[in-house]
Design a protein around this motif. Structure first.
Motif, short mmCIF file in Angstrom:
data_model
loop_
_atom_site.label_atom_id
_atom_site.label_comp_id
_atom_site.label_asym_id
_atom_site.label_seq_id
_atom_site.Cartn_x
_atom_site.Cartn_y
_atom_site.Cartn_z
N ILE A 202 0.84 -1.20 0.00
CA ILE A 202 0.00 0.00 0.00
C ILE A 202 0.87 1.25 0.00
CG2 ILE A 202 -1.67 1.34 1.35
CD1 ILE A 202 -2.87 -1.31 2.28
N GLY A 203 1.96 1.21 0.80
CA GLY A 203 2.87 2.35 0.82
C GLY A 203 3.53 2.58 -0.53
N ALA A 204 3.93 1.48 -1.19
CA ALA A 204 4.55 1.62 -2.51
C ALA A 204 3.57 2.20 -3.52
CB ALA A 204 5.06 0.25 -2.98
N ALA A 205 2.29 1.74 -3.43
CA ALA A 205 1.28 2.27 -4.35
C ALA A 205 0.98 3.75 -4.06
CB ALA A 205 -0.01 1.46 -4.24
N SER A 206 1.22 4.17 -2.83
CA SER A 206 0.93 5.56 -2.45
C SER A 206 2.05 6.52 -2.80
CB SER A 206 0.65 5.65 -0.94
OG SER A 206 -0.40 4.78 -0.56
N ILE A 207 3.23 5.97 -3.15
CA ILE A 207 4.37 6.85 -3.41
C ILE A 207 4.08 7.78 -4.59
CG2 ILE A 207 6.73 6.87 -4.29
CD1 ILE A 207 7.33 4.51 -2.51
N ALA A 208 3.49 7.23 -5.66
CA ALA A 208 3.19 8.06 -6.83
C ALA A 208 2.23 9.19 -6.47
CB ALA A 208 2.62 7.20 -7.95
N THR A 212 3.21 13.16 -6.43
CA THR A 212 2.46 14.17 -7.19
C THR A 212 1.99 15.30 -6.29
OG1 THR A 212 1.70 12.45 -8.72
CG2 THR A 212 0.49 14.53 -8.71
N ILE A 213 1.48 14.93 -5.11
CA ILE A 213 1.04 15.97 -4.16
C ILE A 213 2.21 16.85 -3.75
CG2 ILE A 213 0.09 16.34 -1.85
CD1 ILE A 213 -1.57 13.81 -2.24
N GLY A 214 3.37 16.21 -3.49
CA GLY A 214 4.55 17.00 -3.11
C GLY A 214 4.98 17.95 -4.21
N ILE A 215 4.95 17.47 -5.46
CA ILE A 215 5.33 18.33 -6.58
C ILE A 215 4.38 19.52 -6.69
CG2 ILE A 215 5.47 18.43 -9.10
CD1 ILE A 215 6.48 15.56 -9.04
N VAL A 216 3.09 19.24 -6.56
CA VAL A 216 2.10 20.31 -6.69
C VAL A 216 2.29 21.35 -5.59
CG1 VAL A 216 -0.36 20.84 -6.56
CG2 VAL A 216 0.42 18.86 -7.88
N PHE A 217 2.46 20.88 -4.35
CA PHE A 217 2.63 21.83 -3.24
C PHE A 217 3.92 22.61 -3.38
CE2 PHE A 217 -0.69 19.43 -1.03
CZ PHE A 217 -1.38 20.46 -0.42
N SER A 218 5.00 21.94 -3.83
CA SER A 218 6.27 22.65 -4.01
C SER A 218 6.13 23.75 -5.06
CB SER A 218 7.34 21.65 -4.42
OG SER A 218 8.55 22.31 -4.72
N LEU A 219 5.51 23.41 -6.19
CA LEU A 219 5.30 24.42 -7.22
C LEU A 219 4.37 25.53 -6.75
CD1 LEU A 219 4.88 22.19 -10.41
CD2 LEU A 219 6.82 23.65 -9.85
#
Length: 493
Positions: A202-208, A212-219
């Motif tokens: 489940i953790g591996a499936a959540s990484i993507a 994506t959430i991290g990229i969006v928040f960083s931008l």
């Protein structure tokens, strides 16, 4: 203790734990594995899991949280007088962190003693001279306050690493004892291990998703920070791109419209090359080619997708550009003077189109092959020829999927960088002439982040704003493509 050593120690403890857990379970069952609830390996895996998961979990959380805590603590040491007008505490902390890294590098290379690096009473001039001699001066704004803050940063980093090492080893030892204690015949080790593996999956499936959430928040955060310094309306609707952050070239004009125009113009030229060639290739492979030809031609066509984009860029710069100049340049084959240099929209568009051919052909080929054979047979049954069946039955049936493939190729074209940098030039302009040099959003992102600019400076923040703009555009294209493909799949699955 270096982080790599700590990781090796934890892995070694987990290996010992696996052996002890397995051996203890067998010993408790009198050596007969049939008296155990689970296989012996599950008891060892249970101990290994109880060591690795909490130890590495604490390590990762600590490494993520420590820099934030240290920066917040050290930032309180910086007086307001050290912050230049128009700057921010983030810029000063970037100078502090670079200086701290330079001090650590000087100590590691032996060009500065540890005592000197930690001596807060050292003369500032002598200290900076030692850093210069060590080749570790990475900022021109070095001051006594920044040096003291950098020394304090290194002290806190060293203390934090020491505490983290002690805590991780303590957790590993506790996990070892806990897991070995549970290694009893009636313990349901298999259930525990399988639940742990499920959580891992489940953790591996959540990484993507989390990435994506991290990229969006960083931008998003950096884009908001940029819009605090520059008007959002001028950025989104300005028609001139002329950055000037040094203050010596007048005020900056940061209109994104010329960059978006260059991005879409080059992408349109690329799609004009890729769509007909890729679609015709897909029709031939799926409808006309024999199995032997298809087995050879399709992999050869898809090799284009594996060529690095930098190679395509060199091809555009060294081959396609000069060829276009010979054809459309002054004194060329056509006797016109349309293209003055090798770098132009046409150069990058043609090469990018060649790169996109396998994306269009491969996806379209799979989609055309997914059209039910019964539709072709029905067309043949009423007297239609093969070409008429393809035009009037197969292509209309596969059209939603083909459109989705084209949109996916378009999103790939919009995000391309190296071909544009080498083949299209760096001029941000609004023009309909495809033989002029232009640039794209991605190329400007690269140029803004090239060099040693601070990521909290306006030069870098504008790149995040450009990235957010590009992200929204490609996201919309991908969503449209996925919706179209999903409708197609729902129709023929």
């Amino acid at each position: 203790m270096p982080l790599s050593w700590l990781v090796i120690i934890v892995l070694a403890v987990s290996a010992v734990g696996y052996y002890l857990g397995r051996s203890r379970a067998l010993a408790a069952a009198g050596g007969n594995s049939r008296d155990l609830h689970s296989l012996p390996s599950y008891y060892g895996a249970n101990v290994l899991m109880k060591i690795i998961v909490p130890a590495f979990g604490v390590m990762v959380i600590w490494l993520l949280a420590q820099p934030l805590i240290i920066d917040r603590s050290v930032a309180s040491m910086i007086p307001p007088s050290e912050i230049d007008e128009g700057a921010s505490i983030g810029l000063v902390m970037a100078e502090v962190n670079r200086t701290a890294e330079g001090i650590r590098n000087a100590v590691a290379e032996g060009t500065m003693s540890r005592e000197m690096a930690e001596d807060g009473r050292a003369e500032f001039v002598d200290f900076t001279q030692r850093l210069k001699d060590a080749g570790q001066i990475v900022t021109s704004n070095l001051s006594a306050t920044i040096v003291r803050a950098a020394q304090r940063t290194n002290e806190m980093v060293a203390a934090g690493n020491m505490y983290m090492t002690a805590l991780v080893l303590l957790i590993a030892a506790a996990g070892l004892g806990w897991g070995v204690k549970e290694a009893k015949p009636l313990f349901r080790a298999r259930n525990v291990v399988e639940q742990g593996i499920r959580a891992l999956l489940i953790g591996a499936a959540s990484i993507a998703i989390l990435t994506t959430i991290g990229i969006v928040f960083s931008l998003a955060f950096n884009t908001v920070e940029f819009f605090r310094l520059y008007n959002a309306w001028d950025f989104l609707f300005g028609v001139e791109w002329a950055p000037s952050f040094s203050g010596r070239g007048g005020s900056s004009s940061l209109g994104v419209i010329p960059l978006l125009w260059g991005t879409f113009y080059i992408s349109i030229v690329a799609l004009a090359v890729a769509i007909p060639v890729g679609l015709f290739a897909a029709i031939y492979l799926s409808e006309y080619a024999s199995p032997k030809v298809r087995a050879f031609a399709k992999p050869m066509l898809e090799i284009l997708a594996g060529i690095p984009t930098i190679v395509y860029g060199l091809f555009a710069l060294l081959t396609v550009g000069p060829l276009l100049v010979e054809i459309f340049g002054e004194g060329g084959w056509l006797g016109v003077n349309w293209q003055g240099g090798g770098r132009a929209v046409m150069t990058a568009g043609i090469v990018m189109g060649i790169m996109l051919i396998p994306f269009v052909s491969s996806l379209s080929d799979d989609i055309i092959n997914a059209v039910p054979q019964s539709m072709r047979d029905g067309s043949y049954g009423i007297g239609a020829t093969q070409s008429e069946t393809i035009r009037q039955v197969v292509i209309p049936a596969a059209l939603p999927g083909i459109v989705g493939a084209i949109l996916l190729a378009a999103s790939r074209a919009i995000g391309e960088t190296m071909i544009v940098v080498l083949g299209a030039g760096a001029a941000a302009r609004l023009s309909l002439n495809p033989f002029e040099a232009m640039t794209t959003v991605t190329a400007k992102i690269v140029s803004q982040l090239t060099g040693d600019s601070d990521f909290a400076s306006p030069e870098a923040l504008v790149a995040f704003a450009l990235g957010m703009t590009l992200f929204i555009l490609t996201l919309c294209l991908n969503v449209i493509a996925l919706v179209i493909v999903r409708k197609y799949r729902e129709q023929y699955d």
